[in-house]
Write an enzyme that holds these catalytic residues in place. Structure first.
Site, short mmCIF file in Angstrom:
data_model
loop_
_atom_site.label_atom_id
_atom_site.label_comp_id
_atom_site.label_asym_id
_atom_site.label_seq_id
_atom_site.Cartn_x
_atom_site.Cartn_y
_atom_site.Cartn_z
N ASN B 24 0.63 -1.19 0.14
CA ASN B 24 0.13 -0.20 0.10
C ASN B 24 0.83 1.25 0.10
OD1 ASN B 24 1.05 0.37 2.80
ND2 ASN B 24 -0.98 -0.48 3.71
N ASP B 213 -8.48 -10.21 0.14
CA ASP B 213 -7.73 -9.51 0.96
C ASP B 213 -7.86 -7.95 0.63
OD1 ASP B 213 -5.39 -9.07 3.16
OD2 ASP B 213 -4.72 -8.07 1.34
#
Lengths: 338, 338, 338
Positions: B24, B213
């Site tokens: 991320n 996920d």
């Protein structure tokens, strides 16, 4: 790179913006990414040329990449231009010369990042073990043709010689001491997927080269714990074709370390998961040279390599002789250019 | 992980450098990426083992992943080592145990990132509905075999129990108020592509886990607007195989929120775009637990969940009981280790 | 495409082999893949041109793609050549014209796959809200410049008009009957990653277009359960920039169906996961037209659309009028060419 006498079919130009995933955390684009683009261009131009004749349709399979040097680092955000053209054809093989230019589109600056020469042979799509004939190209001059023939003969001899050392294996070396060969030795495993392959289910040579560069980079970083980049790659020989559905095991280990560079030997083994009759085999082998850089991209010293045993000593000596030869060759070239 | 008595075919080690796209924006590698690598290793070792015998060639299809915890965060630039080995075989299934180590190649630091156990069954390539027999492995000791048998029996019972709740649907919840279940509920659709599949056109279990996920992460981030990471995943059951050419609809919603964690239920439905006779079906379901982190990767408090209606209350209570059970189990383990 | 009077900086050519991952299971390369390559070429040539002057360094941000048609299908294994050149500059914007040629390197056959025109504005890297001035290009003739000016004025008016319909939302439609609008309506969410972005953290326009084509393709396939391909895309307007760390929600629904084509409206909403003060906003909107193909790539009839309610009827009528206009335009062009 276009020269008179070359028809359009024998050259190509591809380009791409470099994205974060093409680079390491310092923003340096991986050498393996550049090698993959070089081979993409080579395989397009080679396949296209070999199909400019009647007979079976065929694909150009990579058999060898000549020694290549990374002349300038490439960074995220730069546009990489890869131009390839056929520079020699023998009866059953062809040579593609490739030039890589990196362009900073914000400043307009351009730099030569790499130059490479690749050898391909055309394999029939009907029967992949059948090598087709290569349509001859026209040369700009008789000298150009003669130079090409010399390169062709030289690589033929070298390919014979490498066959000998192809059978070696690299056993794993757990719990080795820091700065030994065993400490940094690394392996990765890659399950070949559809996008790694040509239409006919053979792995692109560039895919293997990218994996080899990745492993070599891990070995180098483990040895010196700094930002490392690919400086050059010794001639790579593709001994056998790799098929879709294989698992590739790519292993790298240090062979030689100078003050400022590390030589890493990389082996690629292919293994079919499903077909038992196909034994694991050595598909590719090569030597990669990496250098270590500081935050301003200046070269750093590399920790010396702790040699253990006669085999490591022998490989170190061989690496040293390759290193000295390359150094001498570079010096000679520099002098010639002055 | 290698132990005496294990032959080479029953273990594997893969490794990869983590790239920006694996993480991320804060540099935390997605849990889904790790789950996908775990399953890649499991499917290689499982498929290879099941083909070490005569009879139909087969692939190992994932049927279950046991509850797994993310023990340490992984960052961009780290090298992730995934080692997998077969730890139990029944007549028609096998268990693979996988360990994930993250190595910082600049500092040499290594940490255990994850441990997981996966169950596979071998499907014939001639006829995918035919389950093959699994060649038995040799155990290091009779105790090891007995422990494996117990794990095998336990998962068999649990798989029966989950079948019941598999038919539930998650209707969309537009225009919901902040911090309600409806506000953060999220769905994605994914058209299965060639690289999501085995050679035979079945979706790798790891592909579904990565998508799950991804959705769970978006649900968690929408709830707390901070950097979030996967803390653990409850046992995942793969109810039915997913084929090439399907569209997957992956939906996630919050079920329970504690001071420091969020539990998200994720459902995967598969839908054939081309074959009309195949109805949309539930392929996978699981609970993901996420935590919220500040810029120094320290845990943050999570906003409480606004419950609306009896169904949400019921699911909240169920989630709370899973949360308390896991907490008790972790405490017991800690005490045992002291 | 190079014409006299154009300097090298105002054109580029990129090319790539199409891989299985670029295509659907029938081997047809996704229209979205082609759109992404078109935009990559446009953004390179646009950014490069805007930096050929003193002042702040800047990037060219995509604001509009004119209506574009997919003239021939592209297949796996073909080499796609994308050539782009700047064709008009106003004070604060520039037009790039792009041509896409697909080449079969086995047969040597080439076909025109797409032609597109894109509008960019240069944003300062110091301050992304500051629009820079565009250096003027030289035109091959006064007519060329005048034609460009007319295109510039026309798109300016059209962009104003689209602003009006930008605020609409698409509520989810669960449990709808087959062949209704609700039945095939689909949404995906995408967490923007580093490789979707320019160096400065803005999402490439091509990334959004690829996602839009993906959703539109799923809507079309759900409606007719056959192999579908992108036939054309109506003008796409990029209303606002999308930043790294956003979640994109991309939703598509059928608006109009003729005997042989489906029109799908696609909306892209951006939502910051981390910054709470930034509200969800409409970033892009467009109409995609898909056709249905049999196994020989021949067009098939499309099931009629079951309309429910006045809003759907209104959108159907609007779609029909776009369809008839395009048909008339195509006929007129054909006659002009004869």
């Amino acid at each position: 790179m276009s020269s008179p006498g070359m028809d359009e079919a024998s050259s190509i130009q591809l380009c791409r913006v470099m994205l974060p995933d093409d680079a390491n955390v310092m923003g340096n684009v991986h050498g393996g990414k550049i090698l993959k683009m070089i081979e993409e261009a080579g395989s397009i131009v080679g396949t296209r040329h070999c199909n400019t004749q009647n007979g079976d349709r065929c694909i150009a399979a990579l058999v060898r990449v000549e020694k290549t040097e990374f002349l300038s680092p490439v960074f995220i955000g730069e546009v990489v231009h890869v131009s390839a053209e056929i520079s020699y054809t023998s009866k059953h093989s062809l040579e593609v010369q490739v030039k890589v230019i990196a362009e900073n589109i914000l400043t307009g600056a351009k730099k030569l990042a790499n130059k490479a020469a690749l050898w391909y042979v055309p394999c029939s799509l009907q029967n992949v073990d059948k090598i087709m004939e290569v349509p001859p190209i026209e040369y700009a001059s008789a000298e150009k043709e003669e130079e090409g023939r010399k390169r062709y003969e030289a690589q033929k001899i070298e390919r014979m010689e490498t066959k000998a050392r192809v059978e070696e294996v690299m056993p794993p070396r757990p719990n080795s001491e820091r700065h030994t060969v065993g400490f940094s030795q690394s392996s990765l495993i890659h399950l070949v997927g559809p996008s790694d392959c040509t239409l006919d289910g053979f792995v692109y040579g560039g895919v293997a080269m990218k994996l080899m560069d990745e492993v070599a980079g891990i070995v180098a970083a483990r040895h010196c714990n700094t930002n490392i980049v690919t400086a050059s790659v010794d001639a790579i020989n593709f001994h056998r074709k790799i098929r879709k559905g294989c698992v590739l095991t790519v292993t790298g280990r240090l062979t030689f370390v100078s003050n400022r560079s590390m030589e890493i030997e990389v082996l690629v083994d292919a293994d079919s998961l499903v077909e038992r009759q196909i034994e694991k085999y050595r598909a590719v082998s090569a030597f990669f040279t990496f250098i270590s850089l500081d935050k301003e991209n200046k070269p750093l010293n590399v920790p010396p390599l702790k040699i253990e045993g006669d085999d490591e000593q022998k490989r170190f000596e061989e690496g040293k002789s390759r290193y000295l030869q390359n150094k001498a060759r570079r010096l000679a070239e520099k002098e010639r250019q002055q």
